[in-house]
Design an enzyme around this catalytic site. Structure first.
Site, PDB file in Angstrom:
ATOM      1  N   LYS A 103     -13.896  -7.253  -8.357  1.00 41.39           N
ATOM      2  CA  LYS A 103     -13.969  -8.177  -7.199  1.00 41.39           C
ATOM      3  C   LYS A 103     -14.940  -8.844  -7.363  1.00 41.39           C
ATOM      4  O   LYS A 103     -16.442  -7.903  -7.348  1.00 41.39           O
ATOM      5  CB  LYS A 103     -13.740  -7.458  -6.018  1.00 41.39           C
ATOM      6  CG  LYS A 103     -11.666  -7.409  -6.073  1.00 41.39           C
ATOM      7  CD  LYS A 103     -12.072  -5.939  -4.721  1.00 41.39           C
ATOM      8  CE  LYS A 103     -10.900  -5.801  -4.173  1.00 41.39           C
ATOM      9  NZ  LYS A 103     -10.433  -4.660  -2.677  1.00 41.39           N
TER      10      LYS A 103
ATOM     11  N   LYS B 112       1.428  -1.073  -0.247  1.00 44.00           N
ATOM     12  CA  LYS B 112      -0.082   0.257  -0.151  1.00 44.00           C
ATOM     13  C   LYS B 112       0.798   1.415  -0.013  1.00 44.00           C
ATOM     14  O   LYS B 112       1.866   1.215   0.860  1.00 44.00           O
ATOM     15  CB  LYS B 112      -0.925   0.094   1.780  1.00 44.00           C
ATOM     16  CG  LYS B 112      -1.656  -1.022   1.212  1.00 44.00           C
ATOM     17  CD  LYS B 112      -2.890  -0.911   0.443  1.00 44.00           C
ATOM     18  CE  LYS B 112      -4.290  -2.241   0.400  1.00 44.00           C
ATOM     19  NZ  LYS B 112      -5.131  -1.886  -0.473  1.00 44.00           N
TER      20      LYS B 112
ATOM     21  N   ASP C 277      -9.706  -0.688  -9.480  1.00 43.24           N
ATOM     22  CA  ASP C 277     -10.017  -1.269  -8.872  1.00 43.24           C
ATOM     23  C   ASP C 277     -11.539  -0.685  -8.034  1.00 43.24           C
ATOM     24  O   ASP C 277     -12.489  -0.664  -8.630  1.00 43.24           O
ATOM     25  CB  ASP C 277      -9.273  -1.150  -7.394  1.00 43.24           C
ATOM     26  CG  ASP C 277      -9.813  -1.798  -6.336  1.00 43.24           C
ATOM     27  OD1 ASP C 277     -11.205  -2.589  -5.689  1.00 43.24           O
ATOM     28  OD2 ASP C 277      -9.124  -2.391  -5.159  1.00 43.24           O
TER      29      ASP C 277
ATOM     30  N   ASP D 206      -0.796  -0.292  -4.228  1.00 45.35           N
ATOM     31  CA  ASP D 206      -1.917   0.099  -4.156  1.00 45.35           C
ATOM     32  C   ASP D 206      -2.209   1.350  -3.535  1.00 45.35           C
ATOM     33  O   ASP D 206      -1.944   1.143  -1.855  1.00 45.35           O
ATOM     34  CB  ASP D 206      -3.046  -1.110  -3.606  1.00 45.35           C
ATOM     35  CG  ASP D 206      -4.346  -0.760  -4.049  1.00 45.35           C
ATOM     36  OD1 ASP D 206      -4.986  -0.012  -4.519  1.00 45.35           O
ATOM     37  OD2 ASP D 206      -5.459  -1.623  -3.175  1.00 45.35           O
TER      38      ASP D 206
END
Ligand code: OSB
Ligand code: MG
Length: 368
Positions: free
Chosen positions: A262, A163, A238, A188
């Site tokens: 997802k 991250k 995302d 990310d």
């Protein structure tokens, strides 16, 4: 498909260690288990992956429960369906609330696969017997990140995601690259940047990242296309992709070169597979994202990631990445960097009823 009852179980479990992003910490995971039972006594399971607070998307455990008990379950009681694909169609009359929809839709898929004595992966067109496993390091110090990466590489993970945010990026990645020059690494940002950070983001190109995930706003498709033209590192979206049409537009616009799928974020397996199929036909790689989920959602992700277009190791890690004991049996395990796609009917895992009882906050039952 003759549904006899639907049960909802709200559970809560502590994570082994806090999951830190620039948006806050996750220490405990609350989740919703959906159990759909047919008139033959077979049950399918799904998991609601919204968090307790709306930090990642607008949904929460409480809003998902409301949608399930007051809207989606009554809709299904009123309009019986024959095939799992019809659930997606039925729920499309309700705006958004994708995680609530997916919780119920995935349980219906599991039940349908079990009633045909077929693995869910086969049912949706999966071709892989094993899937490559990646892991996420979500911490606020370089030392801890290096230590965790070391441990996860020993456990066999094939790819690491870290991250990042404007206070933890260039020197953080430089240090990781100094220790692991060839590690398949991605970052990310969970929307930590804006276009004003263009030069800063350009500088990250030197780290040879597999991709940078969601650098800009959580609902943006336009500015990511501007950014992608300026940076070498492939952008992966995302948060921005909550439907098939979002995926189509992002690809047409050049907003990303990769998509993280997802199931919860896009409203279910049917929509997830549509996005996969569209990307596969166009040579856009996809991978399975994670939601710090329990085993039921993890099992659905494994089935999805068995589709041929899932060509990059995703965020599907072992049960032990987050949990002392999972709610499925056996645990999801990673061996030599791979997770085996189960061959048993449906999601292919048993439910660890004892663990659900131990972690249970509340339950409700709806008769059909
Ligand atoms: O942005 O991918 C994300 C976890 C919770 C919410 C959002 C994200 C994540 C992860 C995946 O990074 C963690 C995992 O389940 O392995
Ligand atoms: Mg992400």
């Amino acid at each position: 498909m003759k549904i006899a009852s639907i049960e909802l179980f709200v559970i809560q479990m502590p994570l082994k260690s806090p999951f830190l992003t620039h948006l806050g910490a996750v220490n405990d995971r609350e989740g919703i288990i959906v159990k759909v039972t047919n008139t033959d006594g077979l049950s399918g399971f799904g998991e609601g992956v919204a968090f307790s607070t709306p930090w990642y998307t607008e949904e929460t455990v409480a809003t998902s429960l409301h949608m399930l008990k007051d809207i989606l379950i009554p809709l299904l009681q009123k309009h019986p369906i024959n095939r799992p694909e019809e659930a997606s169609q039925l729920f499309s009359s309700i705006r958004r609330n994708n995680m609530a929809k997916a919780a119920l839709e995935t349980a219906i898929w599991d039940l349908d696969a079990k009633s045909h004595s077929e693995p869910l992966s086969k049912m949706i067109g999966g071709t892989r017997e094993i899937i490559a496993s990646g892991v996420v390091v979500a911490t606020d110090s370089t030392a801890k990140a290096l230590q965790q990466i070391e441990q996860y590489l020993e456990e066999g993970y094939q790819r690491v995601k870290v991250k990042i945010n404007p206070n933890q990026d260039y020197s953080f990645l430089a240090e990781i690259r100094r220790h692991y020059p060839d590690l398949p690494l991605m970052a990310d940002a969970n929307s930590a940047y804006t276009l004003k950070d263009m030069d800063h983001l350009k500088a990250l190109d030197e780290f040879n990242l597999l991709m940078i995930e969601q650098p800009l706003a959580h609902d943006d498709i336009i500015e990511h296309a501007v950014l992608q033209k300026e940076i070498q590192t492939p952008i992966c979206l995302d948060e921005s992709i909550v439907s098939f049409d979002d995926a189509r537009k992002a690809i047409e616009f050049g907003s990303c070169k990769v998509i993280n799928i997802k199931v919860g974020r896009v409203g279910g397996l049917y929509e997830a597979k549509r996005i996969h199929d569209y990307c596969y036909e166009r040579g856009i790689p996809v991978w399975s994202g994670g939601m710090i989920e329990f085993g039921i959602s993890r099992a659905h992700n494994i089935a999805l990631a068995s589709l041929p277009g899932f060509s990059i190791p995703g965020d599907i890690s072992a049960s032990s990445r987050f949990w002392e004991e999972d709610i499925i049996a056996p645990d999801v395990t990673v061996e030599n960097g791979y997770i085996t796609v189960p061959k048993a009917p449906g999601i292919g895992f048993e439910i660890n009823e004892k663990r659900i009882q131990e972690t249970l906050l509340s339950k409700r039952r709806f008769a059909f």
